[in-house]
Scaffold this motif. Structure first.
Motif, PDB file in Angstrom:
ATOM      1  N   VAL A  41      66.331 -21.417   5.746  1.00 29.40           N
ATOM      2  CA  VAL A  41      65.121 -21.794   6.241  1.00 29.40           C
ATOM      3  C   VAL A  41      64.005 -20.684   5.901  1.00 29.40           C
ATOM      4  O   VAL A  41      64.103 -19.835   6.415  1.00 29.40           O
ATOM      5  N   CYS A  48      62.602 -23.703  11.829  1.00 32.21           N
ATOM      6  CA  CYS A  48      63.133 -24.471  12.164  1.00 32.21           C
ATOM      7  C   CYS A  48      62.554 -25.286  12.626  1.00 32.21           C
ATOM      8  O   CYS A  48      62.681 -27.116  13.411  1.00 32.21           O
ATOM      9  N   TRP A  52      61.959 -31.553   9.988  1.00 35.60           N
ATOM     10  CA  TRP A  52      62.627 -31.568   8.443  1.00 35.60           C
ATOM     11  C   TRP A  52      62.718 -33.123   8.111  1.00 35.60           C
ATOM     12  O   TRP A  52      63.500 -34.085   9.368  1.00 35.60           O
ATOM     13  N   TYR A  66      70.708 -35.163   7.138  1.00 38.09           N
ATOM     14  CA  TYR A  66      69.755 -34.481   8.498  1.00 38.09           C
ATOM     15  C   TYR A  66      71.344 -34.591   9.288  1.00 38.09           C
ATOM     16  O   TYR A  66      71.381 -35.596  10.570  1.00 38.09           O
ATOM     17  N   CYS A  69      69.240 -28.128  12.613  1.00 34.88           N
ATOM     18  CA  CYS A  69      68.529 -26.933  12.428  1.00 34.88           C
ATOM     19  C   CYS A  69      68.462 -25.498  14.183  1.00 34.88           C
ATOM     20  O   CYS A  69      67.989 -26.170  14.412  1.00 34.88           O
ATOM     21  N   LEU A  74      69.334 -24.478   8.093  1.00 36.47           N
ATOM     22  CA  LEU A  74      69.435 -25.939   7.964  1.00 36.47           C
ATOM     23  C   LEU A  74      70.282 -27.114   7.535  1.00 36.47           C
ATOM     24  O   LEU A  74      70.615 -26.833   6.450  1.00 36.47           O
TER      25      LEU A  74
END
Length: 193
Positions: A41, A48, A52, A66, A69, A74
């Motif tokens: 990241v 973070c 996202w 996802y 993170c 990530l």
């Protein structure tokens, strides 16, 4: 009290205008795999703490979700039942105009800038097309080169100092057009019929 209100408004506006930028690379050497890439990241406002997306699109058709993170790492994982790429050469659509491309070793290719950040007039027609694309810029700008990339991030065609590009020889599908101009770099998705 007035100062506190002004500070709160400025902080809120800063977060509202924060934009996701491409992760700098995909961690390799056993830290991740193409089905479960771990991205580095960028430092600063997009770490973070950034929001996202819950899912991203890889190579135009694969869905990755996802996972987490933390510590600048990530992580996404491919949806069950889909076949991941053989290596880290992938183009990732994070949404909102942020398209990131990585080479086979996980290093970032420079493909994406949000066009509105550059404040440039940019128009492509026709899109989709089966032949020639015309790129229109404002009268104070010029094209240095037009590059066409596959969704996997491979450069498939280039023209220099020309406002049109003939893609009739390419296979049907989605590509990324990268216009290197006097005022900056612009990127957009194009469709070859």
């Amino acid at each position: 009290m007035k100062k506190l209100t002004i500070i709160a408004i400025l902080v809120f506006c800063g977060f509202a205008n924060a934009q996701i930028t491409c992760p700098t690379d995909i961690k390799t050497s056993g830290q991740s795999t193409p089905p479960s890439p771990i991205f580095t990241v960028p430092n600063g406002q997009n770490g973070c703490n950034e929001s996202w997306p819950t899912s991203i699109t890889v190579n135009g058709s694969l869905t990755y979700n996802y996972v987490s993170c933390s510590g600048g790492n990530l992580k996404y994982e491919i949806e069950t039942g889909q076949t991941p790429p053989a290596d880290y050469e992938m183009t990732i659509d994070f949404g909102g105009g942020v398209v990131c491309s990585y080479n086979s070793t996980g290093g970032a290719n420079t493909l994406s800038l949000k066009n509105e950040e550059l404040k440039l007039d940019f128009k492509i027609a026709p899109n989709p097309t089966s032949g020639v694309l015309n790129v229109e810029l404002d009268h104070l700008n010029e094209i240095n080169s037009l590059d066409v990339y596959s969704v996997s991030g491979r450069k498939v065609y280039t023209v220099k100092e020309n406002n049109e590009i003939n893609i009739s020889h390419l296979s049907s599908g989605v590509y990324i057009l990268r216009a290197d101009t006097k005022k900056g770099v612009l990127n957009t998705k194009i469709i070859k019929k």
